[in-house]
Write a protein that holds these residues in place. Structure first.
Motif, PDB file in Angstrom:
ATOM      1  N   UNK A  20       0.818  -1.094   0.837  1.00  0.00           N
ATOM      2  CA  UNK A  20      -0.015  -0.300   0.049  1.00  0.00           C
ATOM      3  C   UNK A  20       0.750   1.310   0.046  1.00  0.00           C
ATOM      4  N   UNK A  21       0.956   2.097  -1.182  1.00  0.00           N
ATOM      5  CA  UNK A  21       1.207   3.367  -2.014  1.00  0.00           C
ATOM      6  C   UNK A  21       0.967   4.278  -1.869  1.00  0.00           C
ATOM      7  N   UNK A  22       2.102   4.976  -2.394  1.00  0.00           N
ATOM      8  CA  UNK A  22       1.752   6.057  -2.791  1.00  0.00           C
ATOM      9  C   UNK A  22       2.168   6.473  -4.269  1.00  0.00           C
ATOM     10  N   UNK A  23       0.865   6.160  -5.429  1.00  0.00           N
ATOM     11  CA  UNK A  23       2.008   6.146  -6.929  1.00  0.00           C
ATOM     12  C   UNK A  23       2.072   7.536  -7.389  1.00  0.00           C
ATOM     13  N   UNK A  24       3.072   8.030  -8.115  1.00  0.00           N
ATOM     14  CA  UNK A  24       3.724   8.782  -8.745  1.00  0.00           C
ATOM     15  C   UNK A  24       3.570   9.983  -8.885  1.00  0.00           C
ATOM     16  N   UNK A  25       1.580  10.107  -8.938  1.00  0.00           N
ATOM     17  CA  UNK A  25       1.721  11.991  -8.357  1.00  0.00           C
ATOM     18  C   UNK A  25       1.628  11.647  -6.982  1.00  0.00           C
ATOM     19  N   UNK A  26       1.618  11.084  -6.342  1.00  0.00           N
ATOM     20  CA  UNK A  26       2.193  11.074  -4.862  1.00  0.00           C
ATOM     21  C   UNK A  26       0.503  11.200  -3.814  1.00  0.00           C
ATOM     22  N   UNK A  27      -0.272  11.559  -4.528  1.00  0.00           N
ATOM     23  CA  UNK A  27      -1.549  11.195  -3.715  1.00  0.00           C
ATOM     24  C   UNK A  27      -1.789   9.988  -3.678  1.00  0.00           C
ATOM     25  N   UNK A  28      -2.717   9.212  -5.034  1.00  0.00           N
ATOM     26  CA  UNK A  28      -3.232   7.901  -4.678  1.00  0.00           C
ATOM     27  C   UNK A  28      -2.573   7.157  -4.090  1.00  0.00           C
ATOM     28  N   UNK A  29      -3.474   6.422  -3.607  1.00  0.00           N
ATOM     29  CA  UNK A  29      -3.115   4.973  -2.308  1.00  0.00           C
ATOM     30  C   UNK A  29      -3.648   3.431  -3.932  1.00  0.00           C
ATOM     31  N   UNK A  30      -2.007   3.413  -3.370  1.00  0.00           N
ATOM     32  CA  UNK A  30      -2.370   2.072  -4.731  1.00  0.00           C
ATOM     33  C   UNK A  30      -1.367   0.871  -4.412  1.00  0.00           C
ATOM     34  N   UNK A  31      -1.159   0.104  -4.893  1.00  0.00           N
ATOM     35  CA  UNK A  31      -0.935  -1.540  -4.416  1.00  0.00           C
ATOM     36  C   UNK A  31      -2.020  -2.505  -4.270  1.00  0.00           C
ATOM     37  N   UNK A  32      -1.393  -3.557  -3.755  1.00  0.00           N
ATOM     38  CA  UNK A  32      -2.518  -4.948  -3.414  1.00  0.00           C
ATOM     39  C   UNK A  32      -3.173  -5.257  -2.572  1.00  0.00           C
ATOM     40  N   UNK A  33      -2.975  -4.414  -1.906  1.00  0.00           N
ATOM     41  CA  UNK A  33      -4.239  -4.342  -0.896  1.00  0.00           C
ATOM     42  C   UNK A  33      -5.328  -3.289  -1.219  1.00  0.00           C
ATOM     43  N   UNK A  34      -4.911  -2.295  -1.620  1.00  0.00           N
ATOM     44  CA  UNK A  34      -6.185  -1.456  -2.630  1.00  0.00           C
ATOM     45  C   UNK A  34      -6.775  -1.996  -3.283  1.00  0.00           C
ATOM     46  N   UNK A  35      -6.104  -3.054  -4.739  1.00  0.00           N
ATOM     47  CA  UNK A  35      -6.945  -3.725  -5.137  1.00  0.00           C
ATOM     48  C   UNK A  35      -7.754  -4.773  -4.556  1.00  0.00           C
ATOM     49  N   UNK A  36      -7.278  -5.346  -3.407  1.00  0.00           N
ATOM     50  CA  UNK A  36      -7.773  -6.702  -3.234  1.00  0.00           C
ATOM     51  C   UNK A  36      -8.882  -6.148  -2.624  1.00  0.00           C
ATOM     52  N   UNK A  37      -9.385  -5.135  -1.392  1.00  0.00           N
ATOM     53  CA  UNK A  37     -10.460  -4.320  -1.496  1.00  0.00           C
ATOM     54  C   UNK A  37     -10.870  -4.011  -2.389  1.00  0.00           C
ATOM     55  N   UNK A  38     -10.768  -2.955  -3.408  1.00  0.00           N
ATOM     56  CA  UNK A  38     -11.677  -2.961  -4.535  1.00  0.00           C
ATOM     57  C   UNK A  38     -12.250  -4.357  -4.994  1.00  0.00           C
ATOM     58  N   UNK A  39     -12.119  -5.401  -5.105  1.00  0.00           N
ATOM     59  CA  UNK A  39     -12.258  -6.769  -5.652  1.00  0.00           C
ATOM     60  C   UNK A  39     -13.541  -6.788  -4.642  1.00  0.00           C
ATOM     61  N   UNK A  40     -13.540  -6.452  -3.423  1.00  0.00           N
ATOM     62  CA  UNK A  40     -14.527  -6.802  -1.954  1.00  0.00           C
ATOM     63  C   UNK A  40     -15.893  -6.359  -2.299  1.00  0.00           C
ATOM     64  N   UNK A  41     -15.262  -4.717  -2.291  1.00  0.00           N
ATOM     65  CA  UNK A  41     -15.625  -3.817  -2.242  1.00  0.00           C
ATOM     66  C   UNK A  41     -17.049  -3.943  -3.731  1.00  0.00           C
ATOM     67  N   UNK A  42     -16.769  -4.572  -5.164  1.00  0.00           N
ATOM     68  CA  UNK A  42     -17.248  -4.554  -5.667  1.00  0.00           C
ATOM     69  C   UNK A  42     -18.245  -5.490  -5.461  1.00  0.00           C
ATOM     70  N   UNK A  43     -17.910  -6.589  -5.165  1.00  0.00           N
ATOM     71  CA  UNK A  43     -18.735  -7.593  -5.466  1.00  0.00           C
ATOM     72  C   UNK A  43     -19.752  -8.119  -3.997  1.00  0.00           C
TER      73      UNK A  43
END
Length: 318
Positions: free
Chosen positions: A84-107
């Motif tokens: 879980x870390x910030x993208x190259x815009x130094x704002x957006x949170x990205x990483x495997x943890x946000x990606x898995x959280x997104x899958x759960x939110x979608x379901x």
């Protein structure tokens, strides 16, 4: 588990971005192989792998969360790639943890509201209900189960990292005897090493020389300069550092529980009724393969679980 890490944008700029995963450890430490590194997207435009709402799972949500329509998730986002870390815009949170959280939110049919916070505040905010859940490389422990419920989604693996020119292999406690080892104070890995050290000293072997620094970048400087022989930290961040630094290698892995298998899980307030929905959402994505796609995207296939569990046996109380 907790750790700090070098800013990913700086590392990517200086060294070129790639990520190498090591072989997953089990109850016994193993030597780790290094497959070829692959590029990884650290831009704000993530194009995350998405899922569809599953009504029968969404219907398991507590009424308050369903009515609100958002899935408020806490994560540290403090510079721990690929977790879980910030993208190259130094704002957006990205990483495997946000990606898995997104899958759960979608379901669950919810809009993901990802909140970056400190490690300490993450637990407080889940406990007081400000966050519905925490996705932040959180290890299941018996002590944490007193206040929280868990739904697992990754193996908890630690890595031993050494300089590339070092002839080291860490497979068992005796392999660290006499070494100067960098490790974070108060972490699971420190507790494992302390137990190993006591075992070694009882067997008449040389003690470990422990070195503690303020943050992970200091450990890596110490590793590069030869002030420490090996650094012990979470496998995902070690694998990332090995790939971008090009001067270090992973020489062994071990379960985050040492001789006890350990699990990384989504964390929610105990008894709030959300854990079952989280587990079923995770299991649905494990079964249909999108979960595997997310792990592959971040080169963490080696930490995959076959099934999500609610409140499995956690690491023992200290």
């Amino acid at each position: 588990m907790r750790t700090t890490f070098l800013r990913p944008v700086l590392l990517a700029t200086l060294l070129g971005l790639s990520l190498t995963a090591c072989d997953a450890g089990d109850a016994t430490p193993q030597a780790a192989s290094q497959p070829a590194a692959s590029g990884i997207n650290i831009t704000a435009q993530q194009n995350r792998i998405r899922a569809q709402k599953v009504d029968e799972i969404a219907n398991l949500l507590p009424e308050g969360i369903r009515a609100r329509g958002t899935f408020v998730v806490g994560t540290t986002g403090n510079g721990t790639p690929p977790l879980s870390f910030r993208a190259d815009d130094d704002k957006t949170i990205i990483g495997v943890e946000p990606d898995i959280a997104q899958l759960v939110a979608d379901v669950l049919g919810l809009k993901l509201d990802l909140q970056a916070t400190s490690w300490e505040n993450l637990f407080l905010s889940v406990e007081n209900g400000q966050y519905a859940a925490g996705f932040s490389n959180i290890t299941v422990t018996e002590e944490r189960k007193d206040k929280y419920d868990f739904a697992t989604y990754r193996q908890d693996t630690l890595a031993f990292e050494a300089r590339s020119d070092k002839d080291l292999s860490v497979r068992e406690p005796k392999d660290v005897a006499g070494l100067t080892v960098g490790v974070g104070s108060g972490t699971n890995q420190e507790q494992i090493l302390l137990r190993w050290d006591e075992q070694n000293k009882a067997a008449g072997l040389k003690p470990v020389k422990f070195q503690y620094y303020q943050n992970t970048s200091d450990y890596y400087l110490a590793l590069k300069s030869g002030r420490i022989d090996v650094y012990v930290g979470p496998n995902p961040t070690a694998a990332y550092h090995v790939a971008v630094d090009k001067q270090a290698k992973i020489v062994g892995t071990v379960s985050g529980g040492g001789q006890i298998p350990a699990d990384i899980a989504a964390m929610t307030k105990k008894g709030n009724g959300l854990a079952d929905a989280l587990q079923k959402a995770l299991q649905h994505e494990i079964a249909n393969g999108r979960y595997a796609e997310v792990l592959k995207r971040w080169n963490l296939t080696n930490e995959a679980v076959a099934a999500s569990e609610v409140n499995p046996k956690g690491l023992p109380r200290k």
